[in-house]
Design an enzyme around this catalytic site. Structure first.
Site, PDB file in Angstrom:
ATOM      1  CB  CYS A 112      19.920  -3.886   0.781  1.00  0.00           C
ATOM      2  SG  CYS A 112      18.423  -3.737  -0.318  1.00  0.00           S
ATOM      3  CG  HIS A 249      19.625  -0.509   3.424  1.00  0.00           C
ATOM      4  ND1 HIS A 249      19.617   0.238   2.450  1.00  0.00           N
ATOM      5  CD2 HIS A 249      18.292  -1.551   3.381  1.00  0.00           C
ATOM      6  CE1 HIS A 249      18.686  -0.585   1.415  1.00  0.00           C
ATOM      7  NE2 HIS A 249      17.925  -1.300   1.827  1.00  0.00           N
ATOM      8  CG  ASN A 279      15.704   0.051  -0.388  1.00  0.00           C
ATOM      9  OD1 ASN A 279      16.861  -0.231  -1.010  1.00  0.00           O
ATOM     10  ND2 ASN A 279      15.159  -0.987   0.085  1.00  0.00           N
TER      11      ASN A 279
HETATM   12  C1  LIG Z   1       6.327  -2.325   1.908  1.00  0.00           C
HETATM   13  C2  LIG Z   1       5.736  -1.675   2.980  1.00  0.00           C
HETATM   14  C3  LIG Z   1       6.077  -0.234   3.004  1.00  0.00           C
HETATM   15  C4  LIG Z   1       4.322  -1.897   3.391  1.00  0.00           C
HETATM   16  O1  LIG Z   1       3.808  -1.405   4.278  1.00  0.00           O
HETATM   17  P1  LIG Z   1       2.800  -1.920   5.586  1.00  0.00           P
HETATM   18  O2  LIG Z   1       2.371  -1.003   6.441  1.00  0.00           O
HETATM   19  O3  LIG Z   1       3.712  -3.324   6.016  1.00  0.00           O
HETATM   20  O4  LIG Z   1       1.697  -2.123   4.675  1.00  0.00           O
HETATM   21  P2  LIG Z   1       0.927  -3.779   4.024  1.00  0.00           P
HETATM   22  O5  LIG Z   1       2.089  -4.576   3.250  1.00  0.00           O
HETATM   23  O6  LIG Z   1       0.715  -4.340   5.597  1.00  0.00           O
HETATM   24  O7  LIG Z   1      -0.083  -3.356   3.347  1.00  0.00           O
HETATM   25  C5  LIG Z   1      -1.193  -2.378   3.873  1.00  0.00           C
HETATM   26  C6  LIG Z   1      -1.988  -2.316   2.572  1.00  0.00           C
HETATM   27  O8  LIG Z   1      -1.565  -1.446   1.936  1.00  0.00           O
HETATM   28  C7  LIG Z   1      -1.509  -1.635   0.484  1.00  0.00           C
HETATM   29  N1  LIG Z   1      -0.526  -1.197  -0.169  1.00  0.00           N
HETATM   30  C8  LIG Z   1       0.668  -1.790  -0.398  1.00  0.00           C
HETATM   31  N2  LIG Z   1       1.399  -0.894  -1.236  1.00  0.00           N
HETATM   32  C9  LIG Z   1       0.816   0.251  -1.503  1.00  0.00           C
HETATM   33  C10 LIG Z   1       0.807   1.328  -2.143  1.00  0.00           C
HETATM   34  N3  LIG Z   1       1.980   1.541  -2.597  1.00  0.00           N
HETATM   35  N4  LIG Z   1      -0.139   2.270  -1.948  1.00  0.00           N
HETATM   36  C11 LIG Z   1      -1.225   2.180  -1.535  1.00  0.00           C
HETATM   37  N5  LIG Z   1      -1.565   1.083  -0.884  1.00  0.00           N
HETATM   38  C12 LIG Z   1      -0.561   0.145  -0.930  1.00  0.00           C
HETATM   39  C13 LIG Z   1      -1.654  -3.278   0.707  1.00  0.00           C
HETATM   40  O9  LIG Z   1      -2.152  -4.013  -0.470  1.00  0.00           O
HETATM   41  C14 LIG Z   1      -2.540  -3.411   1.896  1.00  0.00           C
HETATM   42  O10 LIG Z   1      -3.684  -3.368   1.243  1.00  0.00           O
HETATM   43  P3  LIG Z   1      -4.881  -4.400   1.970  1.00  0.00           P
HETATM   44  O11 LIG Z   1      -4.930  -4.156   3.484  1.00  0.00           O
HETATM   45  O12 LIG Z   1      -6.127  -3.930   1.190  1.00  0.00           O
HETATM   46  O13 LIG Z   1      -4.344  -5.679   1.662  1.00  0.00           O
HETATM   47  C15 LIG Z   1       6.533  -2.097   4.482  1.00  0.00           C
HETATM   48  O14 LIG Z   1       6.068  -3.380   4.846  1.00  0.00           O
HETATM   49  C16 LIG Z   1       7.918  -2.266   4.292  1.00  0.00           C
HETATM   50  O15 LIG Z   1       8.597  -1.285   4.033  1.00  0.00           O
HETATM   51  N6  LIG Z   1       8.790  -3.352   4.263  1.00  0.00           N
HETATM   52  C17 LIG Z   1       9.743  -3.645   4.325  1.00  0.00           C
HETATM   53  C18 LIG Z   1      10.181  -3.441   2.850  1.00  0.00           C
HETATM   54  C19 LIG Z   1      11.710  -3.391   2.683  1.00  0.00           C
HETATM   55  O16 LIG Z   1      12.373  -2.660   3.386  1.00  0.00           O
HETATM   56  N7  LIG Z   1      12.283  -3.906   1.441  1.00  0.00           N
HETATM   57  C20 LIG Z   1      13.645  -3.926   1.225  1.00  0.00           C
HETATM   58  C21 LIG Z   1      14.578  -4.392   2.417  1.00  0.00           C
HETATM   59  S1  LIG Z   1      16.243  -4.066   1.848  1.00  0.00           S
END
Ligand SMILES: CC(C)(COP(=O)(O)OP(=O)(O)OC[C@H]1O[C@@H](n2cnc3c(N)ncnc32)[C@H](O)[C@@H]1OP(=O)(O)O)[C@@H](O)C(=O)NCCC(=O)NCCS
Length: 322
Positions: A112, A249, A279
């Site tokens: 990215c 980004h 993204n």
């Molecule tokens: C991926 C992301 C959106 C997840 O959000 P979060 O608030 O951190 O959520 P968590 O990973 O803590 O997950 C919380 C819960 O939601 C669930 N969950 C994950 N994806 C889900 C979805 N699409 N829909 C519903 N629930 C979801 C998880 O399984 C977890 O459930 P649990 O508590 O029962 O285990 C966030 O971490 C993020 O954006 N991270 C950066 C990713 C990124 O930018 N990547 C590219 C970089 S270039």
């Protein structure tokens, strides 16, 4: 001393729109969760157009905007992790499709952050005096490596391309570019390649998909994004007041919101189009810059910062006077 500037920009997204409601039918997720945790509502998914096709369409628009003929380009650098093939590179496919002369053309892999890396390389190659006009592109078809059974990743990633023509300038416009990597964090965001075969006769191999530790990537992103912005402010003559827009980004609206709070800048200074595109990795920054220009958030003479982070882990940014 040779200076550089943006001569023109362009972008292209595939027509097919996939909404959060479409994804509800594939995995255990819902529109409310996706919007509140990521800011994404829709994303574009390619149908029949590979990375070089998206890149080609963005490149044509950037050349038109710059009023530069493809034959006047002497350098093409494409940032991508989803090229049509391992080889030839997308940049070489473009050199042929654009009818460019026999020039230097290669791809860069910094996920990215790829566009910032590509811009850094092109900028330095022009400043060396050996090159005159470069086509710098970020183009991705991430959906071909996205597992639509994994709700952690499939709601995030999408396809797009953004392009920029840069060239020599009388005065400095591309003021400063910084790029960084920390390979020991590679496991946080990764796509395995095809593994070494057990023996050369092994016929079929499992298809690789993107894997991510979302929470850890979130922490990394919210730490490096403000850090890069502060570095660019500290290492140039500009203050935050001089900066019209921060084009980050587009990975997650919450990453951008949190960074704005850390930087104490109004949220209106943070450009966002993640709601409609998700993204798009290396395409995200040039697509956002092009949209910021088209929608009049940036005009000639404005100073803006662009900043990105991603797999590698990599991160970087640039201070640019448009
Ligand atoms: C991926 C992301 C959106 C997840 O959000 P979060 O608030 O951190 O959520 P968590 O990973 O803590 O997950 C919380 C819960 O939601 C669930 N969950 C994950 N994806 C889900 C979805 N699409 N829909 C519903 N629930 C979801 C998880 O399984 C977890 O459930 P649990 O508590 O029962 O285990 C966030 O971490 C993020 O954006 N991270 C950066 C990713 C990124 O930018 N990547 C590219 C970089 S270039």
């Amino acid at each position: 001393m040779i200076h550089t500037k943006i001569l023109g920009t362009g972008s292209y997204v595939p027509n097919q729109i996939v909404s959060n409601f479409d994804l509800e039918k594939l995995v255990d997720t819902n529109d409310e969760w996706i919007q509140s945790r990521t800011g994404i509502i829709n994303r574009r998914v390619t149908r029949g157009e590979n990375t070089s096709e998206l890149a080609y369409k963005a490149a044509i628009k950037a050349l038109e905007d710059a009023q530069v003929n493809a034959q006047d380009i002497d350098l093409i650098i494409v940032a991508t992790v989803t090229g049509d093939y391992p080889f030839p590179a997308v940049a070489q496919i473009l050199q042929r499709r654009l009818n460019c002369n026999t020039i230097t053309a290669f791809d860069v892999n910094a996920a990215c952050t790829g566009f910032i890396y590509a811009l850094n390389v092109a900028d330095k190659m022009i400043r060396s005096g050996s090159y005159h006009k470069a086509l710098v592109i970020g183009a991705e078809t991430l959906t071909k490596y996205t597992d639509y059974e994994d709700r952690n990743t499939c709601v995030l990633f999408a396809d797009a391309a953004g392009a920029m023509v840069i060239g020599k300038a009388e005065t400095p416009h591309i003021e400063k570019i910084v790029t960084y990597a920390k390979g020991d964090l590679e496991g946080l965001l990764k796509m395995e390649g095809y593994p070494l075969k057990e023996n050369f006769k092994t016929p079929k191999q499992k298809r690789p998909f993107i894997e991510m530790q979302g929470t850890e990537v979130f922490k990394f992103a919210t730490s490096v994004l403000p850090e890069v912005v502060n570095t660019l402010i500290n290492e140039t003559e500009y203050t935050m007041e001089d900066v019209s827009l921060i084009v980050a980004h587009q990975a997650n609206k919450r990453i951008i919101d949190k960074s704005a709070r850390v930087l104490k800048v109004p949220i209106e200074k943070m450009f966002m189009n993640i709601d409609q595109y998700g993204n798009t990795s290396a395409a995200s920054v040039p697509l956002a810059i092009d949209e910021a220009i088209r929608h009049h958030h940036l005009k000639r003479g404005d100073v803006f910062i662009t900043v990105a982070f991603g797999a590698g882990l990599t991160w970087g940014g640039a201070m640019i006077r448009y």
